[in-house]
Design a protein around this motif. Structure first.
Motif, PDB file in Angstrom:
ATOM      1  N   SER A  40      46.171  63.204 104.494  1.00 48.54           N
ATOM      2  CA  SER A  40      45.853  64.100 103.389  1.00 48.54           C
ATOM      3  C   SER A  40      45.636  65.538 103.844  1.00 48.54           C
ATOM      4  CB  SER A  40      44.630  63.591 102.624  1.00 48.54           C
ATOM      5  OG  SER A  40      43.523  63.494 103.483  1.00 48.54           O
ATOM      6  N   VAL A  43      48.688  67.639 103.199  1.00 47.47           N
ATOM      7  CA  VAL A  43      48.821  68.172 101.841  1.00 47.47           C
ATOM      8  C   VAL A  43      48.035  69.473 101.727  1.00 47.47           C
ATOM      9  CG1 VAL A  43      48.369  67.754  99.392  1.00 47.47           C
ATOM     10  CG2 VAL A  43      49.207  65.885 100.835  1.00 47.47           C
ATOM     11  N   VAL A  69      53.331  61.821 102.526  1.00 48.32           N
ATOM     12  CA  VAL A  69      52.804  63.110 102.062  1.00 48.32           C
ATOM     13  C   VAL A  69      53.208  63.333 100.608  1.00 48.32           C
ATOM     14  CG1 VAL A  69      52.873  65.617 102.386  1.00 48.32           C
ATOM     15  CG2 VAL A  69      52.744  64.097 104.377  1.00 48.32           C
ATOM     16  N   ALA A  73      50.483  63.805  97.616  1.00 47.57           N
ATOM     17  CA  ALA A  73      50.519  64.975  96.736  1.00 47.57           C
ATOM     18  C   ALA A  73      50.598  64.536  95.272  1.00 47.57           C
ATOM     19  CB  ALA A  73      51.699  65.865  97.103  1.00 47.57           C
ATOM     20  N   ASP A  79      51.737  67.682  93.404  1.00 45.06           N
ATOM     21  CA  ASP A  79      53.138  67.636  93.840  1.00 45.06           C
ATOM     22  C   ASP A  79      53.968  68.756  93.237  1.00 45.06           C
ATOM     23  OD1 ASP A  79      52.508  66.052  91.562  1.00 45.06           O
ATOM     24  OD2 ASP A  79      54.434  65.048  91.677  1.00 45.06           O
TER      25      ASP A  79
END
Length: 85
Positions: A40, A43, A69, A73, A79
């Protein structure tokens, strides 16, 4: 060109610095195909890069983003802030 093998908690500071230098040099596409380990923190680093690029009047595109990833996201609902080519 940005060259990373990890986007994890342990590599986040270095990755963020490398990306910031690449953005300052005018890079707008980050290829994450060499990233074999990510969590994480990756991200968060990508969001930091994107924020810096936007501040500089640029927009980053990411290619070859590791699947985990992408999933993180999406799970976090960010995202759409990390465009992929």
């Amino acid at each position: 060109m940005l060259s990373l093998d990890a986007l994890t908690f342990g590599s986040a500071k270095s990755a963020l610095e490398q990306g910031c230098a690449a953005i300052a040099a005018g890079e707008t596409v980050f290829d994450l195909g060499g990233v074999s380990t990510a969590d994480s923190s990756g991200v968060a680093v990508m969001l930091g890069w994107q924020r810096l690029a936007l501040k500089a009047g640029q927009r980053l595109d990411f290619i070859n983003v590791p699947e985990n990833v992408q999933k993180l996201a999406a799970l976090y609902g960010v995202d759409q802030l990390l465009p992929q080519s």
